[in-house]
Structure formats: structure tokens, C-alpha cells
Scaffold this active site. Structure first.
Site, mmCIF file in Angstrom:
data_model
loop_
_atom_site.group_PDB
_atom_site.id
_atom_site.type_symbol
_atom_site.label_atom_id
_atom_site.label_comp_id
_atom_site.label_asym_id
_atom_site.label_seq_id
_atom_site.Cartn_x
_atom_site.Cartn_y
_atom_site.Cartn_z
ATOM 1 N N HIS A 1 44.410 -49.391 -62.214
ATOM 2 C CA HIS A 1 43.092 -49.046 -61.346
ATOM 3 C C HIS A 1 42.521 -47.301 -61.969
ATOM 4 O O HIS A 1 43.580 -46.656 -60.889
ATOM 5 C CB HIS A 1 43.138 -49.504 -59.724
ATOM 6 C CG HIS A 1 41.976 -49.053 -59.366
ATOM 7 N ND1 HIS A 1 41.517 -48.101 -57.533
ATOM 8 C CD2 HIS A 1 40.305 -49.273 -59.375
ATOM 9 C CE1 HIS A 1 39.962 -48.109 -57.406
ATOM 10 N NE2 HIS A 1 39.769 -49.133 -58.580
ATOM 11 N N GLU B 1 42.144 -50.656 -65.768
ATOM 12 C CA GLU B 1 40.752 -50.491 -66.062
ATOM 13 C C GLU B 1 40.430 -49.054 -65.291
ATOM 14 O O GLU B 1 41.408 -47.977 -65.089
ATOM 15 C CB GLU B 1 40.253 -51.201 -64.150
ATOM 16 C CG GLU B 1 39.719 -51.823 -63.942
ATOM 17 C CD GLU B 1 39.046 -50.105 -62.512
ATOM 18 O OE1 GLU B 1 37.856 -50.034 -62.442
ATOM 19 O OE2 GLU B 1 39.319 -49.526 -62.708
ATOM 20 N N ASP C 1 36.063 -46.647 -64.900
ATOM 21 C CA ASP C 1 35.016 -46.258 -65.059
ATOM 22 C C ASP C 1 33.717 -45.867 -65.822
ATOM 23 O O ASP C 1 34.478 -44.863 -65.835
ATOM 24 C CB ASP C 1 34.786 -46.288 -63.240
ATOM 25 C CG ASP C 1 35.760 -46.922 -62.312
ATOM 26 O OD1 ASP C 1 35.143 -47.865 -61.669
ATOM 27 O OD2 ASP C 1 36.356 -46.295 -62.191
ATOM 28 N N HIS D 1 34.414 -42.071 -61.987
ATOM 29 C CA HIS D 1 34.099 -43.917 -60.943
ATOM 30 C C HIS D 1 32.435 -43.011 -59.843
ATOM 31 O O HIS D 1 31.946 -43.670 -60.759
ATOM 32 C CB HIS D 1 34.961 -43.945 -59.767
ATOM 33 C CG HIS D 1 34.846 -44.914 -58.903
ATOM 34 N ND1 HIS D 1 34.236 -44.280 -57.790
ATOM 35 C CD2 HIS D 1 34.780 -45.806 -59.298
ATOM 36 C CE1 HIS D 1 33.951 -45.342 -57.296
ATOM 37 N NE2 HIS D 1 34.415 -46.559 -57.770
ATOM 38 N N GLU E 1 34.228 -50.862 -66.627
ATOM 39 C CA GLU E 1 33.693 -51.621 -65.757
ATOM 40 C C GLU E 1 32.418 -50.181 -65.417
ATOM 41 O O GLU E 1 31.797 -49.248 -65.711
ATOM 42 C CB GLU E 1 34.443 -51.176 -64.091
ATOM 43 C CG GLU E 1 33.028 -51.810 -62.815
ATOM 44 C CD GLU E 1 33.585 -51.453 -62.202
ATOM 45 O OE1 GLU E 1 32.991 -51.439 -60.958
ATOM 46 O OE2 GLU E 1 35.209 -51.514 -61.578
#
Length: 235
Positions: A7, A34, A36, A49, A101
């Protein structure tokens, strides 16, 4: 390889969403990174993020208000700049898959979906990524732009309403807050050949409980070494 999602890299030990953080995850043999993605004022997909730079850099203001050249002058931790999506994809190429994401919110970032797809294609990474978002309209847009890109839907609570949309856009992943997982939801995902991603689990006992009950569920975590131990223990 560790079957789990790092993450934002390894944020417990390195600044989140930075090159050093993602490199640490690769060093621990994580199979998926993962991250952003937001968009600069001049249309560069960058890895951060929040919609502002306030929390994770020494700057202030919204990402969308920064030109890329100016954004790169900010310190995202340890003297590192905010990385581009291209940089992280090149780092991961041939080593790990990447969960991209999209931090889209309505039409906050016009063209974000197309820009991300362009970077993925330019990096030759279509077979090593999947694109997810809380903004399901953004994921629908991705499907309109590409018939081949792998897609996922991020949701908070488990809900049966996600399955018709997942089928419509051929989403292969559903990412859900782990406390809402239940037998019916897991069964529906299995029937529809959807990979469940449980986010974000950092407690070692909860990791162990999930791994022993549902070994096929992928875990998204900030505690990379804890999850690695858990996977090895339940191997």
C-alpha cells in the site's frame, strides 16, 4: 513472491508513494505495488495520495494547481520528489504488477483516464497493471477507452450492487474494506471470477485470521514485513 499489495509502497518505513518506498516493497518480493495517481496542471500523471501536497511534502496547495516542473521541486520525504506514474511503472516492470488507483472525483481531473492509459502503453505495461478507483465512472471511462485494460472497483462496504457493474465492464478485481467481508460476498466474487482485495489490514492477528480462512484473498497492507511473515507461516 508475496501475494499481497504494498500500500503506497512501504509507508511504515519510507515516505509513502516514493521511489524508495516502492523499491523497499520490491526488495521484500511483493507481487503487487498499489499507488495513487493525480494529475498536474499541465497533465502529467503523478503518484500522490491526497489532492493536496500539504500532508506528504514541504509544500502547500492542490496538485491540480501545480505545473509539473514546480511540483518536482517539492520534497516528498528524504529529499525525494513526487514521482511520476511513468517512473514507478519503469521501476516495477518485469518485477511486480501495479494497482493504479485513479484519484478521480467527478471531473476533478479532466483527461486523467486517457493520460494514465497513454503512460501505461508507452511503458509497455498493459499486461502488468490493473486500474482501480472509488470513482466508478472513471473506471467505466477506462473501459470505453480500452477493451484490454484490466479493471477493478474500490468500495467501502461489501454490497451486492457491485456485481452487475463489474460484469458490465468486465472488472476482474473488487477492493473492499476488510471488516465488511462476508461469506455471501466472497461466494459471489468467486462465482463471477473476481479477485477480492481486502484493504487495509495492518494488525498481525487479523492478517493471520484472514489468511487461514480465505487464502485466496489478496491483502493490501502498510505492514509489509508482518504480512510476509503471515504468508510464510500459512504456506
Amino acid at each position: 513472491m508475496i501475494p499481497g499489495l504494498a500500500h503506497r509502497g512501504y509507508p511504515k518505513k519510507y515516505p509513502e508513494n516514493t521511489l524508495s518506498s516502492f523499491q523497499a516493497a520490491l526488495d521484500l518480493s511483493y507481487s503487487i505495488l498499489e499507488l495513487d495517481v493525480q494529475l498536474t496542471k499541465d497533465g502529467v500523471p503523478v503518484v500522490i495520495h491526497d489532492t493536496t501536497v500539504n500532508r506528504t511534502t514541504n509544500g502547500k496547495g492542490k496538485v491540480i494547481d501545480y505545473l509539473f516542473e514546480d511540483l518536482r521541486k517539492l520534497d516528498a520525504g528524504g529529499g525525494q520528489p513526487i514521482p511520476t506514474l511513468e517512473e514507478i511503472l519503469k521501476l516495477a516492470k518485469g518485477k511486480a504488477k501495479v494497482d493504479i488507483e485513479l484519484k478521480q472525483s467527478g471531473n476533478l481531473y479532466p483527461g486523467l483516464e486517457a493520460k494514465v492509459l497513454e503512460v501505461v502503453r508507452d511503458c509497455g505495461m498493459m499486461d502488468q497493471i490493473f486500474v482501480t478507483s472509488f470513482d466508478h465512472y472513471a473506471i467505466m471511462k477506462m473501459r470505453e477507452l480500452s477493451s484490454e485494460v484490466d479493471l477493478g472497483l474500490v468500495i467501502y462496504g461489501a454490497t451486492p450492487s457491485v456485481f452487475p457493474l463489474a460484469e458490465q465492464i468486465r472488472a476482474r478485481y473488487v477492493s473492499v474494506k476488510y471488516i465488511y467481508l462476508n461469506e455471501d460476498f466472497i461466494r459471489r466474487c468467486e462465482e463471477q471470477d473476481i479477485q477480492i482485495i481486502a484493504w487495509t489490514i495492518d494488525d498481525e492477528q487479523e492478517m493471520s485470521d484472514l489468511r487461514s480462512r480465505y487464502p485466496n484473498i489478496w491483502v493490501c497492507t502498510n505492514e509489509l514485513e508482518k504480512w510476509k511473515r503471515c504468508v510464510e507461516l500459512h504456506a
